[in-house]
Structures are given as C-alpha cells and as structure tokens.
Design a protein around this motif. Structure first.
Motif, PDB file in Angstrom:
ATOM      1  N   ARG A 336       3.366 -24.400 -55.153  1.00 29.18           N
ATOM      2  CA  ARG A 336       2.590 -23.738 -56.203  1.00 29.18           C
ATOM      3  C   ARG A 336       1.251 -24.431 -56.423  1.00 29.18           C
ATOM      4  O   ARG A 336       0.275 -23.777 -56.768  1.00 29.18           O
ATOM      5  CB  ARG A 336       3.402 -23.662 -57.496  1.00 29.18           C
ATOM      6  CG  ARG A 336       3.778 -24.988 -58.121  1.00 29.18           C
ATOM      7  CD  ARG A 336       4.768 -24.787 -59.249  1.00 29.18           C
ATOM      8  NE  ARG A 336       6.030 -24.302 -58.742  1.00 29.18           N
ATOM      9  CZ  ARG A 336       6.921 -23.640 -59.468  1.00 29.18           C
ATOM     10  NH1 ARG A 336       6.673 -23.392 -60.731  1.00 29.18           N
ATOM     11  NH2 ARG A 336       8.061 -23.246 -58.948  1.00 29.18           N
ATOM     12  N   ALA A 337       1.202 -25.761 -56.208  1.00 28.17           N
ATOM     13  CA  ALA A 337      -0.068 -26.478 -56.341  1.00 28.17           C
ATOM     14  C   ALA A 337      -1.054 -26.011 -55.273  1.00 28.17           C
ATOM     15  O   ALA A 337      -2.248 -25.788 -55.553  1.00 28.17           O
ATOM     16  CB  ALA A 337       0.166 -27.979 -56.235  1.00 28.17           C
ATOM     17  N   ALA A 343      -6.015 -20.127 -54.362  1.00 24.70           N
ATOM     18  CA  ALA A 343      -6.452 -18.978 -55.164  1.00 24.70           C
ATOM     19  C   ALA A 343      -7.779 -19.283 -55.862  1.00 24.70           C
ATOM     20  O   ALA A 343      -8.669 -18.417 -55.939  1.00 24.70           O
ATOM     21  CB  ALA A 343      -5.383 -18.620 -56.185  1.00 24.70           C
ATOM     22  N   GLU A 344      -7.935 -20.493 -56.386  1.00 22.18           N
ATOM     23  CA  GLU A 344      -9.204 -20.869 -57.028  1.00 22.18           C
ATOM     24  C   GLU A 344     -10.338 -20.902 -56.011  1.00 22.18           C
ATOM     25  O   GLU A 344     -11.474 -20.501 -56.322  1.00 22.18           O
ATOM     26  CB  GLU A 344      -9.041 -22.229 -57.717  1.00 22.18           C
ATOM     27  CG  GLU A 344      -8.150 -22.172 -58.959  1.00 22.18           C
ATOM     28  CD  GLU A 344      -7.892 -23.536 -59.567  1.00 22.18           C
ATOM     29  OE1 GLU A 344      -8.180 -24.551 -58.876  1.00 22.18           O
ATOM     30  OE2 GLU A 344      -7.385 -23.607 -60.705  1.00 22.18           O
ATOM     31  N   ALA A 345     -10.039 -21.360 -54.780  1.00 17.90           N
ATOM     32  CA  ALA A 345     -11.060 -21.362 -53.726  1.00 17.90           C
ATOM     33  C   ALA A 345     -11.456 -19.937 -53.358  1.00 17.90           C
ATOM     34  O   ALA A 345     -12.637 -19.640 -53.147  1.00 17.90           O
ATOM     35  CB  ALA A 345     -10.533 -22.108 -52.497  1.00 17.90           C
ATOM     36  N   ASP A 364      10.890 -20.604 -56.189  1.00 18.25           N
ATOM     37  CA  ASP A 364      10.284 -20.027 -57.392  1.00 18.25           C
ATOM     38  C   ASP A 364       8.806 -19.697 -57.231  1.00 18.25           C
ATOM     39  O   ASP A 364       8.123 -19.395 -58.205  1.00 18.25           O
ATOM     40  CB  ASP A 364      10.419 -21.003 -58.569  1.00 18.25           C
ATOM     41  CG  ASP A 364      11.180 -20.397 -59.726  1.00 18.25           C
ATOM     42  OD1 ASP A 364      11.559 -19.223 -59.627  1.00 18.25           O
ATOM     43  OD2 ASP A 364      11.393 -21.093 -60.722  1.00 18.25           O
ATOM     44  N   LEU A 365       8.288 -19.762 -55.991  1.00 23.48           N
ATOM     45  CA  LEU A 365       6.847 -19.617 -55.807  1.00 23.48           C
ATOM     46  C   LEU A 365       6.352 -18.218 -56.141  1.00 23.48           C
ATOM     47  O   LEU A 365       5.244 -18.047 -56.646  1.00 23.48           O
ATOM     48  CB  LEU A 365       6.483 -19.969 -54.354  1.00 23.48           C
ATOM     49  CG  LEU A 365       4.990 -19.969 -54.026  1.00 23.48           C
ATOM     50  CD1 LEU A 365       4.249 -21.002 -54.879  1.00 23.48           C
ATOM     51  CD2 LEU A 365       4.760 -20.244 -52.562  1.00 23.48           C
ATOM     52  N   ARG A 366       7.167 -17.198 -55.863  1.00 25.62           N
ATOM     53  CA  ARG A 366       6.723 -15.829 -56.128  1.00 25.62           C
ATOM     54  C   ARG A 366       6.376 -15.631 -57.598  1.00 25.62           C
ATOM     55  O   ARG A 366       5.360 -15.018 -57.927  1.00 25.62           O
ATOM     56  CB  ARG A 366       7.827 -14.855 -55.704  1.00 25.62           C
ATOM     57  CG  ARG A 366       7.552 -13.379 -55.905  1.00 25.62           C
ATOM     58  CD  ARG A 366       6.430 -12.857 -55.053  1.00 25.62           C
ATOM     59  NE  ARG A 366       5.126 -12.922 -55.717  1.00 25.62           N
ATOM     60  CZ  ARG A 366       3.976 -12.738 -55.122  1.00 25.62           C
ATOM     61  NH1 ARG A 366       3.922 -12.513 -53.819  1.00 25.62           N
ATOM     62  NH2 ARG A 366       2.836 -12.822 -55.786  1.00 25.62           N
ATOM     63  N   LEU A 372      -0.239 -16.727 -61.643  1.00 22.90           N
ATOM     64  CA  LEU A 372      -1.608 -17.036 -61.208  1.00 22.90           C
ATOM     65  C   LEU A 372      -2.451 -15.771 -61.086  1.00 22.90           C
ATOM     66  O   LEU A 372      -3.637 -15.760 -61.422  1.00 22.90           O
ATOM     67  CB  LEU A 372      -1.568 -17.754 -59.854  1.00 22.90           C
ATOM     68  CG  LEU A 372      -1.394 -19.272 -59.854  1.00 22.90           C
ATOM     69  CD1 LEU A 372      -1.260 -19.776 -58.428  1.00 22.90           C
ATOM     70  CD2 LEU A 372      -2.568 -19.939 -60.560  1.00 22.90           C
ATOM     71  N   GLN A 373      -1.840 -14.715 -60.579  1.00 23.79           N
ATOM     72  CA  GLN A 373      -2.550 -13.442 -60.441  1.00 23.79           C
ATOM     73  C   GLN A 373      -3.031 -12.940 -61.793  1.00 23.79           C
ATOM     74  O   GLN A 373      -4.168 -12.469 -61.924  1.00 23.79           O
ATOM     75  CB  GLN A 373      -1.614 -12.422 -59.789  1.00 23.79           C
ATOM     76  CG  GLN A 373      -2.225 -11.044 -59.561  1.00 23.79           C
ATOM     77  CD  GLN A 373      -1.298 -10.147 -58.755  1.00 23.79           C
ATOM     78  OE1 GLN A 373      -0.669 -10.606 -57.807  1.00 23.79           O
ATOM     79  NE2 GLN A 373      -1.210  -8.890 -59.122  1.00 23.79           N
ATOM     80  N   GLN A 374      -2.176 -13.063 -62.814  1.00 25.65           N
ATOM     81  CA  GLN A 374      -2.575 -12.637 -64.161  1.00 25.65           C
ATOM     82  C   GLN A 374      -3.678 -13.534 -64.710  1.00 25.65           C
ATOM     83  O   GLN A 374      -4.601 -13.073 -65.387  1.00 25.65           O
ATOM     84  CB  GLN A 374      -1.356 -12.688 -65.086  1.00 25.65           C
ATOM     85  CG  GLN A 374      -0.231 -11.738 -64.706  1.00 25.65           C
ATOM     86  CD  GLN A 374      -0.630 -10.280 -64.874  1.00 25.65           C
ATOM     87  OE1 GLN A 374      -1.359  -9.922 -65.795  1.00 25.65           O
ATOM     88  NE2 GLN A 374      -0.161  -9.439 -63.966  1.00 25.65           N
ATOM     89  N   GLU A 375      -3.597 -14.828 -64.409  1.00 32.15           N
ATOM     90  CA  GLU A 375      -4.566 -15.795 -64.957  1.00 32.15           C
ATOM     91  C   GLU A 375      -5.926 -15.705 -64.279  1.00 32.15           C
ATOM     92  O   GLU A 375      -6.965 -15.710 -64.949  1.00 32.15           O
ATOM     93  CB  GLU A 375      -3.994 -17.209 -64.789  1.00 32.15           C
ATOM     94  CG  GLU A 375      -4.947 -18.313 -65.231  1.00 32.15           C
ATOM     95  CD  GLU A 375      -4.415 -19.698 -64.890  1.00 32.15           C
ATOM     96  OE1 GLU A 375      -5.220 -20.649 -64.883  1.00 32.15           O
ATOM     97  OE2 GLU A 375      -3.195 -19.828 -64.606  1.00 32.15           O
ATOM     98  N   LEU A 376      -5.940 -15.610 -62.938  1.00 30.12           N
ATOM     99  CA  LEU A 376      -7.208 -15.696 -62.206  1.00 30.12           C
ATOM    100  C   LEU A 376      -7.766 -14.344 -61.786  1.00 30.12           C
ATOM    101  O   LEU A 376      -8.939 -14.249 -61.416  1.00 30.12           O
ATOM    102  CB  LEU A 376      -7.026 -16.571 -60.962  1.00 30.12           C
ATOM    103  CG  LEU A 376      -6.539 -18.011 -61.196  1.00 30.12           C
ATOM    104  CD1 LEU A 376      -6.326 -18.721 -59.867  1.00 30.12           C
ATOM    105  CD2 LEU A 376      -7.539 -18.777 -62.063  1.00 30.12           C
ATOM    106  N   GLY A 377      -6.909 -13.321 -61.782  1.00 26.97           N
ATOM    107  CA  GLY A 377      -7.379 -12.016 -61.323  1.00 26.97           C
ATOM    108  C   GLY A 377      -7.457 -11.915 -59.812  1.00 26.97           C
ATOM    109  O   GLY A 377      -8.143 -11.034 -59.292  1.00 26.97           O
TER     110      GLY A 377
END
Length: 562
Positions: A336-337, A343-345, A364-366, A372-377
């Motif tokens: 997840r890290a 994702a940020e990149a 649990d990665l999914r 993350l999808q909700q947070e970063l778009g």
C-alpha cells in the motif's frame, strides 16, 4: 482436467466445469529441456537424502528410458534396487497395433548401501495361495490346512506351512505390485489427472521409512504422499509448481485432519509457503541477465504498453492509452505504501488512471487502493503479471487480469440475544460504474442464532462474505469470455475454499479457526462462519482468506470488537 464451479452437479458440462491445463512445458525445448530439468532436480534430491534414505521415481513410458540413465548417473548403478512394476486391471480394448498397457514403472534407488527395506507383506487369499503353490493341501486332525515347505534338499528338511497363518500375515512382496488405480467411483478420488492410489504410497512409505521419519514429494500433484505420510505418523514436505495442485493437497490434508479428529486420532497442523519468487529470480538471472530494467521492459512489452523514455518519476515506467503504468520489482510484494507513492507520482504527472503490474500483492491492498482513489482522484487498477511471460520463445502476449476483489463483514450477536448488527467493512468499492455487486448473501435479520454458550457478556462474532470478484489469471484463453460473464453474475461460484483467522497477527502464521470448502460430493459452501467468542474483550484483527477454483489466494483483514 475439469474444474467444477459452484454447486451445480447435473448441468451441461460447459456451464458447470472449466477445462484447465494440468501441466505444460514452460522450458522451451520439449523433452530435451525436461530431461535437463529433472537431472538438476535429481542432484538436489540426492543432496537432501539421508545416508539411509532412498528415492522412488515414477513417470510414464515417454521418458522412462531417459530417467533410468539419469538415475544411474546421479545415484550410481550400485544403488539401483528395483524396477517395480505397478500392475492394474481395467477395461481391455482390442487394437491391431499394440497390447493393452496395464502397468507403470517405478524406479527404486537408495542413497547408499545402508538402506534397508522394512518387512512389508501383501494380502493373499486362501485360494490365491493354494493356486500359487500348486501343491496338495493336507489337513491336521484339528482341521488346520497345510502344505509342505522346503528348507533344503531332501524330505528330511520339509516342514509344514499352515495356510491360515499365511493368509493372516500375508505374503512377501516381489517387484510386481497389483494395486488398482483410482477409478471414477473411488472414495479417495479428488479428480486430479495424475492422482496415485493411497495403497501404492502406503506400501512405499512403510517399506522405506519408520514413524517420525521425513518423507518428501517435490511433484506432489494431488497430495497423496502427504496424506498417507500424515496418516502413518511420518513427517512430510510437499512441493509443486501448480497453484491447483497445492490447493488440492491443502483441502485433502484438511479432510484428513477432520477424519482423524472424528476418530479421536492425533493429527498435526501444517503451513503453506509460497516460494514462487525463486522461479522468477532464476528467470531474471538466466534470461534477463539480472537487470530490473530488462524485466520491466519485457513486462511492458507483453502488456502492450510503451516504455517511458524519460519518466518524471522512477515509479512510473510505461503508458497504455491515457493510463500510466507502474511495474513492481520481480522479487517483491506490491504494498500500500508503494501504491500511494505511485498514485501520487501519477497525479503529479497529470494522469487520472494508474495501472500497477505486480507478481504479488499485499493483503488488503484492493481496499487501500479504493480509499486512495477517493482521496487522490486517481483510478488505480491492479494487474497480476502472468507466469506465462517466462516461457521461452513465447511471442503471443498472455492476458493480464486484475486482482480478485473481496469484501466481508462482521456479524455481531450480543449475549443478551439482541438482533444481529452488521458491522460494515471499511473501504468497500463504490457501487455503480466499474463495481461488480453480486446478489445479496441473505437478509441479516434471518441469520441463525449463534450456537454454544456465550460467557462473561462477550459477543459472538461471525464473519460473512459480502462480495467477491475472482481473478481469472489461471483461466485458459478460450474460456475467458464466457467466464467473465459468469464471474459478474454469480461470483461466489468461483470460491472453492475460505477460512478465517479470528485473531490474526501480521507476520505470524494464519490460524484456521474456521474453514469451509467444496468437496467432490458436496458442492455447497456456506457464506457465513460459525460463531466465535473471544476469551478477552477488546479490538481484534480478523483475516479472511479465500481460495478460488484455480487455487489463487485472496485475503483481507478487518477490525472487530470482541
């Protein structure tokens, strides 16, 4: 081989089973590379054998002659003990070209002259023994039947052999073993194409080991060796390259545990280890000259993505349409890290979609990627890198499938008999576009009450499967389209086994506090566990493990209050 789906039993074949490939040559040069593969493995097996150890090797007529030469070289001709003929009956069909083949060959070698065979006998009937001896049968005054035995020359050395004792103790074995194959009506049959009868392995294990000794099978298939060794009180190790073989063996050993438990017999736990990265490391070293960049180039080429010549981040390696692509390292688990960093990149590079390709994924990665999808778009899609890309001379890209999607929730029954309350699972994929929502498991208000006594006010916790979308990584290409539709409509049909560790601790072995699985005769599968009561109150981590019909594991964790 045919792999059954769901609970269906009397439905058309194309609806109830999948035709899967049990074995395939991934080594490039057919028989030549297979013989080299086996030579290297025979050397390893010899190095693992004790001084008193031995090896039994079975294969069919296609390579038997090659194997005999390899074994003579590795173990030495002086350590050759027997060419055992495993003979079996069955339907005979007339052919003009050859005789009916009703035997297999097993080569038996020891590691040194110190190996001794335990006394093993074979059952024999009175009629079989009399027919074999071809002598007149005499009867004592007390009614016991006997024939003459000869210990030397002359009648003065003759002695009586009592037939009832021979029938009781059995006859000494020779190198021709008449043992039936595992036919379609056999109770031990697990529908694995190369399954051996337990009677065959029992004879081998009894002859060449004692209780407490270690038995190993490095091409374990359906797990017959481990099951028989466990039943006979031997320690064991089994290995196989195929996921389906490992999964079949696991279910078989759990079945044995349950049987031994029901008979008040001792049984032991066992662990399943994933050593797949060693195969990949060999491939990287031998074929890719050890370069991570070459590994990523090959993966991107098979994924049909372009390599980024000057990426803005070392975490971004390719582009496929509007999406950027990250390829994880060959010997690591995608975490997840790493997902957050990639994702940020991608967001910094202006992308709204990121494809992450990896050999293995963190548990649990999914769910973490959905958050993350909700947070970063940034839409994050997780794809398994198929093992087929390691096949020598492969040019056709194999399909890349997204990882399985699993969701579960805790059903809590208070000790005072309150109605169940569903504890929602955090991070469930949003319903709507792109989400696959199977039919509801059932009305929670109609769940059966917990069984057993609930003490000290603690809650009875049950875990319920809510959602599952299988990964079709192992599916033959011709079956994919039909199965994708079925996976969307009835995804629970693809679950073959699931288990729950109600007190999971990362880094420690998974404890099967509860488990359920389909068998050949019982295709039903519960989707909610029995109640579990914690000895202490407080927060606990629950791990839910699902294994699909292809042998692919998917796990998630959730927090519950016990």
């Amino acid at each position: 081989m045919n792999v059954p789906l769901g609970e269906e039993e009397e439905i058309e074949k194309d609806q109830s089973t999948i035709e899967m490939i049990a074995y395939k040559d991934m080594w490039g040069n057919g028989t030549d590379s297979f013989i080299q593969l086996m030579y290297e493995r025979f050397l390893l097996m010899k190095s693992l054998l004790s001084e008193h150890g031995c090896i039994y090797v079975h294969c069919d007529w296609r390579v038997n002659s090659f194997f005999k030469l390899l074994l003579d070289e590795v173990f030495g001709k002086d350590n050759f003990r027997n060419e055992i003929i495993w003979s079996f009956t069955g339907r005979l069909m007339y052919t003009e070209q050859k005789f009916n083949v009703k035997h297999n060959t097993i080569f038996f070698y020891s590691n040194s002259s110190l190996h001794k065979i335990n006394e093993v006998t074979e059952e024999i009937t009175r009629e079989e023994y009399i027919k074999m001896k071809k002598q007149e049968v005499h009867t004592d005054p007390d009614g016991r039947e006997w024939i003459w035995g000869h210990s030397g020359k002359g009648k003065s050395h003759d002695y009586k052999i009592f037939i009832d004792e021979v029938v009781k103790n059995g006859k000494c074995l020779n190198a021709v073993w008449r043992i039936p194959i595992v036919n379609t009506s056999s109770m031990e049959r697990v529908d694995y194409p190369t399954q051996k009868p337990e009677a065959l392995l029992e004879r081998i294990i009894k002859a060449s080991s004692n209780e407490g000794d270690l038995v190993a099978d490095f091409f374990c298939g359906s797990g017959t060796t481990g099951a028989v060794a466990e039943r006979l009180g031997r320690r064991w190790i089994m290995a196989d390259l195929g996921r389906f073989a490992i999964h079949t063996s696991r279910k078989r050993l759990i079945d044995l545990q349950r049987k031994l438990h029901s008979e008040n017999q001792p049984y032991r736990s066992f662990d399943v280890y994933n050593l797949g990265r060693y195969e990949r490391q060999w491939w990287q070293k031998e074929r890719l000259h050890g370069a991570d960049s070459e590994h990523r180039r090959v993966v991107l080429e098979f994924y049909r993505a372009e390599v980024l010549p000057n990426p803005v981040s070392p975490l971004l390696h390719g582009r496929k349409g509007p999406a950027l692509v990250h390829v994880d390292a060959i010997d690591s688990i995608f975490t997840r890290a790493e997902a957050r960093a990639a994702a940020e990149a991608a967001l910094t590079a202006g992308a709204r979609e990121l494809h992450c390709l990896a050999w293995e994924f963190e548990m649990d990665l999914r769910m973490a990627c959905d958050a993350l999808q909700q947070e970063l778009g940034v839409r994050i899609r997780l794809f398994h890198i198929p093992r087929e890309i390691m096949e020598k001379n492969r040019t056709t890209p194999p399909p890349f499938f997204e990882m399985a999607n699993l969701a579960a929730s805790a059903v809590v029954n208070a000790a005072n008999g309150d109605e169940p309350v569903i504890s929602p699972h955090p991070g469930l994929p949003p319903e709507g576009e792109g989400a696959v929502v199977p039919p509801p498991v059932g009305d929670s208000s109609k769940l059966p009450p917990p069984v057993g006594e609930v003490r000290r006010g603690n809650k009875a916790i049950r875990i319920r499967l809510d959602r599952f979308l299988p990964s079709l990584t192992e599916v033959p290409f011709k079956e994919v389209e039909a199965l994708q539709e079925r996976a969307t409509k009835t995804p629970f049909d693809f679950i073959d086994f699931w288990a729950v560790d109600f007190d999971f601790h990362p880094g420690q072995p998974f404890n099967h506090h509860w488990q359920a699985y389909r068998t050949r005769k019982d295709r039903k599968l519960p989707t909610i566990t029995d109640p579990f009561v914690y000895a202490d109150s407080g927060s606990h981590t629950v791990c839910v493990k699902v294994v699909d019909v292809f042998g692919v594991d998917t796990s998630i964790t959730l927090e519950v209050e016990g």
